[in-house]
Design an enzyme around this catalytic site. Structure first.
Site, PDB file in Angstrom:
ATOM      1  N   ALA A  23      -4.761  26.727  28.631  1.00 56.54           N
ATOM      2  CA  ALA A  23      -4.335  26.814  27.233  1.00 56.54           C
ATOM      3  C   ALA A  23      -3.959  28.241  26.856  1.00 56.54           C
ATOM      4  O   ALA A  23      -2.921  28.483  26.234  1.00 56.54           O
ATOM      5  CB  ALA A  23      -5.443  26.293  26.309  1.00 56.54           C
ATOM      6  N   CYS A  56      -9.044  21.104  37.918  1.00 55.96           N
ATOM      7  CA  CYS A  56      -9.023  19.711  38.388  1.00 55.96           C
ATOM      8  C   CYS A  56      -8.840  19.626  39.897  1.00 55.96           C
ATOM      9  O   CYS A  56      -9.211  18.629  40.520  1.00 55.96           O
ATOM     10  CB  CYS A  56      -7.902  18.932  37.702  1.00 55.96           C
ATOM     11  SG  CYS A  56      -7.958  18.976  35.906  1.00 55.96           S
ATOM     12  N   ARG A  83       5.787  39.667  33.057  1.00 59.17           N
ATOM     13  CA  ARG A  83       6.495  39.083  31.906  1.00 59.17           C
ATOM     14  C   ARG A  83       6.099  39.754  30.593  1.00 59.17           C
ATOM     15  O   ARG A  83       6.392  39.247  29.510  1.00 59.17           O
ATOM     16  CB  ARG A  83       6.215  37.584  31.840  1.00 59.17           C
ATOM     17  CG  ARG A  83       6.608  36.866  33.137  1.00 59.17           C
ATOM     18  CD  ARG A  83       6.477  35.373  33.010  1.00 59.17           C
ATOM     19  NE  ARG A  83       7.516  34.833  32.158  1.00 59.17           N
ATOM     20  CZ  ARG A  83       7.365  33.758  31.382  1.00 59.17           C
ATOM     21  NH1 ARG A  83       6.212  33.130  31.371  1.00 59.17           N
ATOM     22  NH2 ARG A  83       8.338  33.323  30.641  1.00 59.17           N
ATOM     23  N   VAL A  93     -14.728  38.843  26.046  1.00 61.72           N
ATOM     24  CA  VAL A  93     -14.816  39.054  24.594  1.00 61.72           C
ATOM     25  C   VAL A  93     -16.215  38.634  24.144  1.00 61.72           C
ATOM     26  O   VAL A  93     -16.659  37.517  24.430  1.00 61.72           O
ATOM     27  CB  VAL A  93     -13.727  38.261  23.852  1.00 61.72           C
ATOM     28  CG1 VAL A  93     -13.938  38.339  22.337  1.00 61.72           C
ATOM     29  CG2 VAL A  93     -12.342  38.800  24.223  1.00 61.72           C
ATOM     30  N   ASP A 298     -10.188  23.237  26.333  1.00 59.40           N
ATOM     31  CA  ASP A 298     -11.486  22.565  26.408  1.00 59.40           C
ATOM     32  C   ASP A 298     -12.476  23.015  25.337  1.00 59.40           C
ATOM     33  O   ASP A 298     -13.597  22.503  25.298  1.00 59.40           O
ATOM     34  CB  ASP A 298     -12.123  22.799  27.785  1.00 59.40           C
ATOM     35  CG  ASP A 298     -11.380  22.077  28.898  1.00 59.40           C
ATOM     36  OD1 ASP A 298     -10.430  21.336  28.586  1.00 59.40           O
ATOM     37  OD2 ASP A 298     -11.746  22.272  30.071  1.00 59.40           O
ATOM     38  N   ASN A 320      -2.728  22.303  28.543  1.00 55.37           N
ATOM     39  CA  ASN A 320      -1.376  22.834  28.696  1.00 55.37           C
ATOM     40  C   ASN A 320      -0.486  22.488  27.506  1.00 55.37           C
ATOM     41  O   ASN A 320       0.311  23.316  27.061  1.00 55.37           O
ATOM     42  CB  ASN A 320      -0.755  22.316  30.000  1.00 55.37           C
ATOM     43  CG  ASN A 320      -1.250  23.083  31.210  1.00 55.37           C
ATOM     44  OD1 ASN A 320      -0.826  24.208  31.453  1.00 55.37           O
ATOM     45  ND2 ASN A 320      -2.167  22.502  31.955  1.00 55.37           N
ATOM     46  N   TYR A 441      10.691  -4.112  38.409  1.00 55.52           N
ATOM     47  CA  TYR A 441      10.108  -5.058  39.370  1.00 55.52           C
ATOM     48  C   TYR A 441      10.905  -5.073  40.669  1.00 55.52           C
ATOM     49  O   TYR A 441      12.137  -5.143  40.668  1.00 55.52           O
ATOM     50  CB  TYR A 441      10.075  -6.488  38.814  1.00 55.52           C
ATOM     51  CG  TYR A 441       9.913  -7.528  39.919  1.00 55.52           C
ATOM     52  CD1 TYR A 441       8.710  -7.604  40.626  1.00 55.52           C
ATOM     53  CD2 TYR A 441      10.972  -8.347  40.309  1.00 55.52           C
ATOM     54  CE1 TYR A 441       8.567  -8.506  41.678  1.00 55.52           C
ATOM     55  CE2 TYR A 441      10.835  -9.250  41.348  1.00 55.52           C
ATOM     56  CZ  TYR A 441       9.628  -9.327  42.040  1.00 55.52           C
ATOM     57  OH  TYR A 441       9.490 -10.199  43.084  1.00 55.52           O
ATOM     58  N   TRP A 449       5.138 -10.634  37.712  1.00 49.50           N
ATOM     59  CA  TRP A 449       4.417 -10.293  36.482  1.00 49.50           C
ATOM     60  C   TRP A 449       3.488  -9.123  36.811  1.00 49.50           C
ATOM     61  O   TRP A 449       2.525  -9.289  37.549  1.00 49.50           O
ATOM     62  CB  TRP A 449       3.607 -11.479  35.953  1.00 49.50           C
ATOM     63  CG  TRP A 449       4.426 -12.476  35.197  1.00 49.50           C
ATOM     64  CD1 TRP A 449       5.021 -13.598  35.686  1.00 49.50           C
ATOM     65  CD2 TRP A 449       4.758 -12.430  33.808  1.00 49.50           C
ATOM     66  NE1 TRP A 449       5.701 -14.269  34.704  1.00 49.50           N
ATOM     67  CE2 TRP A 449       5.558 -13.573  33.533  1.00 49.50           C
ATOM     68  CE3 TRP A 449       4.469 -11.553  32.762  1.00 49.50           C
ATOM     69  CZ2 TRP A 449       6.069 -13.851  32.262  1.00 49.50           C
ATOM     70  CZ3 TRP A 449       4.971 -11.828  31.496  1.00 49.50           C
ATOM     71  CH2 TRP A 449       5.761 -12.959  31.257  1.00 49.50           C
TER      72      TRP A 449
END
Length: 466
Positions: A23, A56, A83, A93, A298, A320, A441, A449
């Site tokens: 994040a 993950c 960047r 922090v 999180d 993200n 399908y 189905w």
């Protein structure tokens, strides 16, 4: 301690980001795309050694499917710095001064502290693993798995552990995936689970299928068991996990009990937290009541679009997306994050596990009346080679027929079918509307189905009857 003026150098605005994973760095990167270094200074603090990594993926690295640590890093610190992001690793922090618009940070290695003012702040402090207050929980050989450093520490222990007995405490996503990883590494694995069945994100009847599959892999499942202490040997290392009724020998223990939002900083700063301990934000991911502070990943709670209630769902997919929304808004644009339907997938070796929407107890908790159906089908046309069994459970609201949730357990081709249900939930479709979905399908991909549609047809009959 040092302190600078209210803005970045040259009169630029300063965006401060706390947390260097999904994040936080997504937000920083997106803000940088919208505003160049001459307009916006971006300072990001990360207390660990790595940025933008896939937590993950750690079980698959530990298990050997992912060969090396660097494969899990989406963007290195050097790439972020190139960047124009002032990324400060190994810097934690320790305080947010909301009235003063500044944060206090401490160099983890030297202990030096300094204040950094901000014009805009992003809190992406993530989650912390649940580590129960039990005797022996801090003994050598006991591991949590949350960061790349945790993964490396576990791999180091695996390499030097002579015994081959491992105990995993907890049978959620982390516990189940770590059990598989340890089986792949040649360990004898026992999973101690306080719940009735593994995977409490499923209803117990679906969790029972996961239980059987884990046993089939040679994993010993111990359900309805509360760990009371971890026993240590004369060398101080862990040697067993004890419950009220038994002891399970262990040369290695992995804690897979889950995570909680890491919001101690936010709480101390007086920022609003929800019932699950996560930060509360508006649709723009702005912390409620604070125009220049955003939060994501999180450490926040999100709106469940099916139940209409705030929920804690710590997943990289959400983190993200939160980062993209936050970076857009902090960079002067406009974006929103409307909420989630609670989609998640996992696997135990070749058994695929998927869920979205509400479980039975979730629906009852919010006062919904519903019907459930469970169907058996196959991943492909029954006559086509490789067709594998699949079980689909579907919840639909009584009378209205609105889809409320879907759970799927099966072999190859099962898990990603849950995405059909996730789209249907987001669109607030009824099960009757779902029966008309024009899904792809061909015999190699599904029966004529699709299993999702078979469940929807059965649910239509049941909600009408109800």
């Amino acid at each position: 301690m040092s302190m600078s003026g209210g803005r970045g150098s040259g009169g630029r605005e300063r965006l401060v980001v706390i947390g260097g994973d999904a994040a936080g760095m997504s937000a920083a990167s997106q803000a940088r795309r919208l505003r160049g270094p001459e307009e916006l200074e971006i300072v990001a603090f990360e207390r660990g050694h790595s940025t933008s990594f896939s937590a993950c993926g750690i079980p698959y690295w530990v298990g050997g499917e992912v060969p090396e640590r660097d494969r899990l890093i989406a963007r290195t610190p050097e790439e972020h710095r190139a960047r124009g992001i002032d990324l400060r690793l190994r810097t934690e922090v320790t305080e947010i001064d909301v009235p003063g618009q500044r944060v206090r940070a401490r160099d983890v290695d030297s202990g030096a502290e300094s204040w950094t003012p901000y014009d805009r702040l992003v809190i992406a402090t993530g989650a912390r693993p649940v580590r129960p207050d039990l005797p022996g929980v801090d003994a050598p050989g006991v591991h949590g798995v949350q960061t790349l450093d945790d993964g490396q520490a576990l791999l180091d222990t695996l390499a030097r552990t002579r015994g081959r007995r491992a105990v995993v405490v907890g049978a959620g996503y982390i516990g189940v995936e770590m059990a598989e990883a340890l089986i792949n590494r040649g360990f004898e694995v026992t999973v101690v689970n306080r719940g009735k069945e593994p995977m409490s994100t499923l209803d117990p009847d679906m969790g029972r299928m996961v239980h059987r599959a884990m046993q089939g892999l040679g994993i010993t499942m111990v359900n309805n068991a509360e760990v009371t202490k971890l026993l240590t040997g004369e060398d101080g290392r862990v040697r067993a996990v004890a419950t009220e009724h038994a002891e399970y020998p262990a040369d290695l223990v992995v804690l897979g009990i889950g995570v909680r939002p890491e919001t101690a900083l936010a709480r101390a700063a007086g920022l609003p937290l929800g019932a699950h301990g996560g930060l509360l934000t508006d649709l723009a991911m702005r912390v409620r009541g604070h125009e220049n502070i955003w939060a994501g990943g999180d450490c926040v709670e999100v709106l469940n679009l099916v139940s209409g209630q705030e929920q804690y769902v710590p997943l990289g997919t959400h983190a993200n997306k939160h980062g993209q929304v936050i970076g857009t808004n902090a960079g002067g644009g406009y974006a929103t994050f409307p909420g989630v339907v609670g989609t998640a997938v996992s696997k135990v070796c070749d058994l695929e596990i998927a869920r979205t929407g509400l479980r039975e107890k979730d629906a009852r908790r919010v006062g919904l009346r519903f019907e459930t159906v469970t169907i058996e089908s196959t991943s492909r046309a029954g006559y086509y080679p490789g067709a594998a069994p699949m079980t689909v459970k579907m919840l639909a609201e009584l009378r209205t027929g609105r889809l409320l949730g879907v759970q799927i357990v099966g072999r190859e081709g099962a898990a990603k079918r849950v995405d059909i249900a996730a789209v249907a939930l987001t669109a607030q479709m009824t099960v009757e509307q779902m029966t008309a979905l024009d899904l792809g399908y061909a015999p190699p991909f599904s029966p004529v189905w699709d299993p999702i549609l078979v469940a929807a047809r059965k649910a239509v009959s049941k909600v009408r009857a109800g």
